[in-house]
Motif scaffolding. Structure first.
Motif, PDB file in Angstrom:
ATOM      1  N   ARG A 191       0.823  -1.193   0.000  1.00  0.00           N
ATOM      2  CA  ARG A 191       0.000   0.000   0.000  1.00  0.00           C
ATOM      3  C   ARG A 191       0.874   1.267   0.000  1.00  0.00           C
ATOM      4  N   HIS A 192       1.875   1.246   0.884  1.00  0.00           N
ATOM      5  CA  HIS A 192       2.722   2.426   1.034  1.00  0.00           C
ATOM      6  C   HIS A 192       3.607   2.674  -0.176  1.00  0.00           C
ATOM      7  N   ARG A 193       3.920   1.590  -0.892  1.00  0.00           N
ATOM      8  CA  ARG A 193       4.814   1.715  -2.042  1.00  0.00           C
ATOM      9  C   ARG A 193       4.290   2.751  -3.029  1.00  0.00           C
ATOM     10  N   GLU A 194       2.991   2.793  -3.163  1.00  0.00           N
ATOM     11  CA  GLU A 194       2.390   3.691  -4.149  1.00  0.00           C
ATOM     12  C   GLU A 194       2.205   5.109  -3.627  1.00  0.00           C
ATOM     13  N   MET A 195       2.552   5.342  -2.386  1.00  0.00           N
ATOM     14  CA  MET A 195       2.260   6.659  -1.816  1.00  0.00           C
ATOM     15  C   MET A 195       3.301   7.689  -2.235  1.00  0.00           C
ATOM     16  N   ASN A 196       2.867   8.926  -2.166  1.00  0.00           N
ATOM     17  CA  ASN A 196       3.721   9.991  -2.666  1.00  0.00           C
ATOM     18  C   ASN A 196       5.025  10.133  -1.903  1.00  0.00           C
ATOM     19  N   TYR A 197       4.965   9.963  -0.592  1.00  0.00           N
ATOM     20  CA  TYR A 197       6.205  10.206   0.170  1.00  0.00           C
ATOM     21  C   TYR A 197       7.279   9.209  -0.202  1.00  0.00           C
ATOM     22  N   VAL A 198       6.847   8.000  -0.584  1.00  0.00           N
ATOM     23  CA  VAL A 198       7.840   7.015  -1.007  1.00  0.00           C
ATOM     24  C   VAL A 198       8.406   7.411  -2.357  1.00  0.00           C
ATOM     25  N   LYS A 199       7.513   7.865  -3.238  1.00  0.00           N
ATOM     26  CA  LYS A 199       7.977   8.258  -4.568  1.00  0.00           C
ATOM     27  C   LYS A 199       8.968   9.407  -4.480  1.00  0.00           C
ATOM     28  N   SER A 200       8.659  10.369  -3.596  1.00  0.00           N
ATOM     29  CA  SER A 200       9.583  11.501  -3.501  1.00  0.00           C
ATOM     30  C   SER A 200      10.906  11.094  -2.868  1.00  0.00           C
ATOM     31  N   ALA A 201      10.840  10.158  -1.911  1.00  0.00           N
ATOM     32  CA  ALA A 201      12.091   9.668  -1.327  1.00  0.00           C
ATOM     33  C   ALA A 201      12.958   9.048  -2.413  1.00  0.00           C
ATOM     34  N   HIS A 202      12.273   8.332  -3.315  1.00  0.00           N
ATOM     35  CA  HIS A 202      12.944   7.736  -4.452  1.00  0.00           C
ATOM     36  C   HIS A 202      13.666   8.776  -5.271  1.00  0.00           C
ATOM     37  N   LEU A 203      12.906   9.836  -5.592  1.00  0.00           N
ATOM     38  CA  LEU A 203      13.458  10.874  -6.434  1.00  0.00           C
ATOM     39  C   LEU A 203      14.666  11.540  -5.787  1.00  0.00           C
ATOM     40  N   MET A 204      14.638  11.560  -4.441  1.00  0.00           N
ATOM     41  CA  MET A 204      15.761  12.198  -3.749  1.00  0.00           C
ATOM     42  C   MET A 204      16.948  11.259  -3.637  1.00  0.00           C
ATOM     43  N   GLY A 205      16.821  10.084  -4.229  1.00  0.00           N
ATOM     44  CA  GLY A 205      17.969   9.188  -4.315  1.00  0.00           C
ATOM     45  C   GLY A 205      18.170   8.266  -3.142  1.00  0.00           C
ATOM     46  N   ALA A 206      17.132   8.065  -2.327  1.00  0.00           N
ATOM     47  CA  ALA A 206      17.272   7.139  -1.196  1.00  0.00           C
ATOM     48  C   ALA A 206      17.356   5.704  -1.708  1.00  0.00           C
TER      49      ALA A 206
END
Lengths: 513, 312, 267
Positions: C158-173
């Motif tokens: 469920r959380h995988r699709e959430m925005n905060y995860v996506k943005s963390a991704h974009l920030m290179g985590a």
């Protein structure tokens, strides 16, 4: 309105459920006796036993005391023991011993029938004896029968048994069950000559036997007996209290105390077992005699009896129980007097100043042994030995400890299959198939050979006593006691007779009118 | 229908996985069964002969295939400690455990559903008592309830005779009468859980829009409840009850011990102790199949009750 | 549901749990009497000031045994939860986060296993591993893994699709960082009650196994073991059965109320 209707419905349902199958107005007393009254009408009883019979019902293959206890009612030998411990004629009606003491001539009783209706003939007797003496599968089924030289039919009703050398104990071994020669499947369909005949068996549930109406002797009083198996000591007490069982032997005093005196009479006899912590001499550190002796000093037998049987029971010091008045040596009982300080010192001398870990395996269905294990463990902890009690199912105990010899220490009671010292002592000879403790003492083996070849009764008795002393001095096992046997018998029943061996004769049990 | 077929396929797949895992576990971990059967001092020839007789010398997958084909045909192999076919040992015991489970399930349903509805419907003190009692009941282990029931109804009131169990084949009603008590011991905590589940289901449903709509169209609260809400609220409860069946089976293993009932549980325990693996394996796989089957049936029932699920 | 009621669950639950936990912790270090010391002078003594819960058939102090029993049961259950949850969280996180074929396979296996009552599963393991305290922990721990894995997986999916995860991704985590630093703390509202329920199931399972005689063995004492021991003495020492049984009930009740409270807080 609807609310009340539905509420009412729920209440009806709930109360129906709670009441089970009846109205709640029954008097406990009457209900308690309902099953019993029915059984009384049918002249039948239920006997509670704590362990299932062995997998095979073949009387010659059975080796557990629990199985023998049941089979005593189904099978007979040429001779059999009575409640005084003497041998009386059973399938045979007379016997002559030749002057050299080697040939026994048995005259078979007229009119003895097997449960399948056939009359017993010499051929059946020869077949049964030969079956137990057969060595094709290794050791003979009855070790003492290796002494047999020849068994032959003389005529229809006469049998000659010749042994290699005079043997004073030999007759006692002829209590071995006589079975029909053409018996198809003894392992599942027992067929003997005893006062009861086998009806059916359901593993882990029950064994049913019925009166054999063609029995040659005094016929059984009851028409039917159901042995019910309660492998769980807790449910056994519940079943007794609930009224499901009419007769149950081998209870602890704590169990007996739970029973209502108005409903049960508690009879007290002896179990005729040598209860001990049997040690595996191949498992360290019990290969060390000093360690074993240390343990002997650490056991307080009186305390065990206090906890398990309210102080009843008889302490023993070797592999012999007091009913064998001829052989029992009371002087060995206190050979190792309770002395924890000495035990500690011996343990330190043996190289275990800080004790060690040990595991006592015990069959969980046998409450007296389980309770004893708890007390023993506590006593051994006092000298620094860390004891774990491993409770296992009886069948597991039998396979693992008794047959597989895969244990360190175990508590059990060993009984005698007949009234000879040999029946108790032979199992500790190094090569014996039932020497599950792996006791290995050349002196002991030599003494045994002397004993069985002795021709003079007094000399033989002396050697058997010497063997007991040997067991005690080498601290073969931690001998505890011959347990007191508490039998719960339903009020209204009578006729339980105690035997000097581990059997329960049901043929004399009856309802009082 | 297509959906049902797909579910059926999934169920069979699950059964296959379960049976494979069970077979794998019992093949790998216990070591060589010849050791158990012959003891450690057997001669190599006897061991080899027995291995051939048991088929242990053949490849793993061949053995699995043989075992599973035999299994579905009702041949469960031979017991190590009682040298009789496992199927014969199971047959009588299975009936006992099934009867126990059935009574227990029946009790759960007939008590919990009315109680859950009433609790939601009446509210107030009744609801509160049910909730508190339910919380406490859920915390009581079935075997402790069993001990208390034995003492109360068996020994004090003598409504039944502990230990005097008659097998259903001999006298069905006497057997069922005895089993009511162990069944109650298993059912009580389940009843509490089901009531709670149903009640909160109804409460949740009552807050939804369509209920308000129904009210505004002049239907009474009660009419709405029984005509619309229940139908929806019962769906998760049915799924829950199906899962309860699995728990009832597990509970029966323990409770059979308390009431001295010679059922599958008793046999399972002694076989575990005796390391009689063919029996353990057969019972475990059978119970697993049963649970999977029940879940499948519950799924189908859910479909019928809730049309929305059919589209998924 | 009112605020007051919600807190009530948590408050009562914490109070009961607190008392039991205190007994358990204390039981590890100190008991009024030696729990296995026998005394033939005081067999079947009824509850009194000397012996709060009376004594048993060996004259052992029941209160001391209950303390010892609670701590054993407690420790086994905690260890079980720790083992099951540790593995379950990792498996659930990986499968839920990455998805794919492995996820499908594992979840199918998981379904097969969770279809199965965990106590039966534990029995299978016990039959294969042998008896004893540590095997109970291992068996129960393994048996409970799937239930944790399932919950954690669905949360992660469920959380995988959430925005905060996506943005963390974009920030290179890194994936690892996202999984355990970003997502995991956010799932606690769901995982915490699951752990509490898991603890309760562990208590119940351990008690059942010990009651059946395949759990802990003497000299270890656990509540289930004591219950089977005391059942024989229901009429001469009813306090033994009742005190032991009620302790199990309170232990489970306390935790289930806490779980209930937590669940409602999280809503």
């Amino acid at each position: 309105m609807k609310k009340f209707v539905s509420l009412f419905l729920v209440l009806v349902m709930v109360s129906a459920v709670l009441c089970g199958c009846g109205d709640g107005s029954k008097k406990p007393g009457a209900e308690w006796n309902k099953g019993y009254e029915q059984r009384k009408l049918n002249n039948e009883i239920v006997v509670g036993i704590a362990q299932d019979l062995e997998d095979s019902l073949d009387p010659h293959q059975s080796s557990s005391a629990g199985t023998r206890e049941v089979f005593f009612n189904i099978y007979e030998g040429l001779v059999k023991p009575n409640s005084a411990g003497e041998l009386i004629y059973a399938v045979a009606e007379d016997m002559k011993l030749s002057s050299d003491g080697r040939t026994y001539t048995f005259y078979i009783r007229e009119g003895v029938r097997f449960h399948n209706g056939q009359s017993v003939t010499a051929a059946d007797v020869v077949y049964s004896i030969k079956r137990c003496a057969d060595t094709s599968g290794g050791a003979p089924l009855v070790a003492a029968f290796s002494a047999i030289e020849d068994v032959k039919v003389v005529d229809e009703m006469t049998v000659d048994i010749t042994i290699k050398a005079r043997d004073l104990d030999f007759l006692s071994y002829l209590t071995v069950a006589i079975v029909p020669e053409n018996a198809a499947d003894l392992a599942t369909k027992p067929c003997g000559t005893g006062p009861f005949k086998y009806v059916s068996r359901s593993p882990q549930e029950n064994i049913i036997i019925e009166r054999f109406d063609d029995y040659w002797g005094k016929k059984a009083e009851l028409s039917r007996v159901t042995y019910k198996i309660y492998e769980n000591a807790e449910t056994l007490v519940m079943a007794l209290k609930g009224g499901a069982i009419d007769l149950c032997a081998h209870l602890t005093s704590a169990q007996a105390k739970q029973l209502d005196e108005d409903y049960f009479q508690i009879l007290e006899g002896t179990m005729n077992l040598v209860q001990a912590v049997y040690l595996n001499h191949k498992a360290a550190p019990f290969d060390n005699e000093q360690v074993r002796q240390a343990l002997c000093y650490a056991i307080d037998r009186q305390q065990i009896m206090n906890f398990v049987a309210d102080g009843h029971g008889t302490a023993v010091g070797s592999s012999m129980y007091p009913a064998f008045t001829k052989y029992f040596m009371p002087e060995l009982t206190d050979y190792y007097k309770y002395d924890p300080a000495k035990a500690k010192k011996l343990l330190a001398d043996a190289g275990y100043p800080n004790g060690f870990d040990m595991t006592i395996m015990v069959a969980s269905n046998n409450k007296p042994h389980v309770d004893t294990a708890e007390v023993v463990a506590q006593q051994l902890r006092a000298i620094g030995i860390n004891v774990t009690i491993q409770q296992v199912e009886w069948q597991t105990w039998y396979d693992e400890a008794y047959k597989g010899r895969n244990f360190q220490a175990t508590i059990v009671g060993l009984d005698a299959s007949n009234m000879t010292a040999r029946a108790l002592l032979e199992r500790f000879t190094s090569t014996h198939s039932k020497n599950f403790t792996n006791y290995n003492n050349p002196d002991y083996d030599a003494l045994f050979q002397q004993a069985i070849s002795a021709t003079d009764d007094a000399a033989q008795t002396a050697i058997y006593k010497q063997m007991q002393r040997e067991l005690t001095e080498t601290a073969a096992n931690l001998y505890i006691q011959d347990l007191c046997d508490l039998v719960a018998l339903r009020e209204g029943l009578t006729g339980v007779e105690f035997y000097p061996t581990y059997v329960l004769d049901l043929s004399t049990v009856k309802f009082t009118k | 229908m297509k959906h049902a077929a797909k579910k059926l396929g999934l169920m069979l797949l699950t059964m296959l996985i379960v049976s494979f895992l069970a077979f794998l576990a019992f093949q790998i971990i216990p070591g060589d069964p010849t050791n158990t059967l012959l003891g450690s001092e057997a001669t190599p020839e006897r061991v080899a002969a027995l291995r051939a007789e048991l088929g242990l010398d053949r490849p793993f997958f061949v053995r699995y295939f043989d075992w599973i084909t035999d299994f579905v045909q009702g041949d469960f192999g031979k017991s190590y400690s009682y040298s009789m076919p496992v199927a014969d040992m199971l047959s009588g015991k299975l009936a006992v455990t099934l009867l126990l489970a059935a009574i227990s399930f029946l009790l759960t349903v007939i008590v919990s559903i009315p109680l859950g509805i009433l609790s939601a419907d009446c509210g107030g003190w009744f609801d509160r008592i049910v909730t508190v009692l339910g919380q406490v009941t859920m915390a009581v282990p079935p075997f402790f309830i069993g001990i208390l029931l034995t003492y109360l109804f068996g020994i004090t009131l003598h409504w039944f005779t502990p230990g005097e169990f008659v097998s259903p084949g001999v006298d069905f009603w006497a057997s069922a009468g005895y089993l009511v008590f162990p069944a109650a011991a298993i059912a009580l905590p389940r009843i509490a859980m089901t009531v709670k589940m149903l009640r909160s289901g109804i409460m949740g449903e009552l807050n939804k829009d369509y209920v308000r709509t129904s009210h505004s169209r002049g239907n009474t609260r009660r009419a709405t409840l029984y005509r619309h809400v229940l139908r929806n609220a019962v769906v998760p409860t049915v799924a829950f009850l199906a899962m309860t069946i699995a728990d009832i089976v597990a509970g029966s293993v323990v409770v059979e011990q308390v009431f001295a009932i010679p059922g599958l549980g008793r046999l399972l325990l002694s076989s575990i102790s005796n390391r009689d693996y063919p029996v353990v394996q057969a019972i475990i796989v059978m119970m697993a199949f049963w649970v999977v089957l029940v879940n499948f049936v519950a799924d189908l029932i859910n479909q019928r009750l809730d049309p929305r699920l059919r589209l998924q | 549901m009112s605020e007051r009621r919600r807190n009530l669950y948590l408050r009562v639950g914490l109070a009961i749990t607190g008392v039991i936990t205190l007994l358990a912790v204390l039981g590890c270090f100190w008991t009024p009497y030696d729990p296995s010391a026998m005394n033939s002078a005081e067999m079947y003594a009824s509850p009194s000031l000397r012996h709060l819960f009376g004594t048993d058939n060996f004259g052992r102090d029941v209160f001391s045994r209950v303390m010892k029993g609670v701590s054993t049961t407690y420790l086994i259950s905690l260890a079980t939860v720790a083992l099951g949850a540790a593995v379950g969280v990792v498996v659930g996180a990986l499968t839920g986060y990455f998805g794919g074929v492995i996820d499908d396979i594992l979840m199918r296996v998981n379904d097969a296993v969770t279809a199965f009552p965990s106590i039966l599963l534990a029995l299978v393991f016990i039959s294969l591993l042998g008896f004893g305290k540590y095997n109970v922990i291992l068996a129960l721990g393994v048996a409970f893994i799937p239930s944790y894995a399932r919950v954690v997986r669905s949360e992660f999916a469920r959380h995988r699709e959430m925005n905060y995860v996506k943005s963390a991704h974009l920030m290179g985590a890194t994936h690892r960082r996202i999984m355990f630093v970003h997502i995991l703390p956010n799932t606690r509202a769901v995982i915490l009650p699951t752990l509490v329920i898991g603890f309760n199931n562990a208590v119940l399972a351990e008690a059942s196994m010990s009651y059946l005689g395949i759990g802990v063995r003497s000299p270890d004492v656990s509540l289930g073991y004591m219950l089977s021991e005391s059942q024989s003495y229901m009429s001469s020492a009813p306090w033994y059965v009742l005190c032991t049984g009620m302790t199990i009930v309170l232990l489970i009740l306390g935790f289930s109320l806490v779980g209930e409270g937590l669940q409602q807080e999280g809503r």
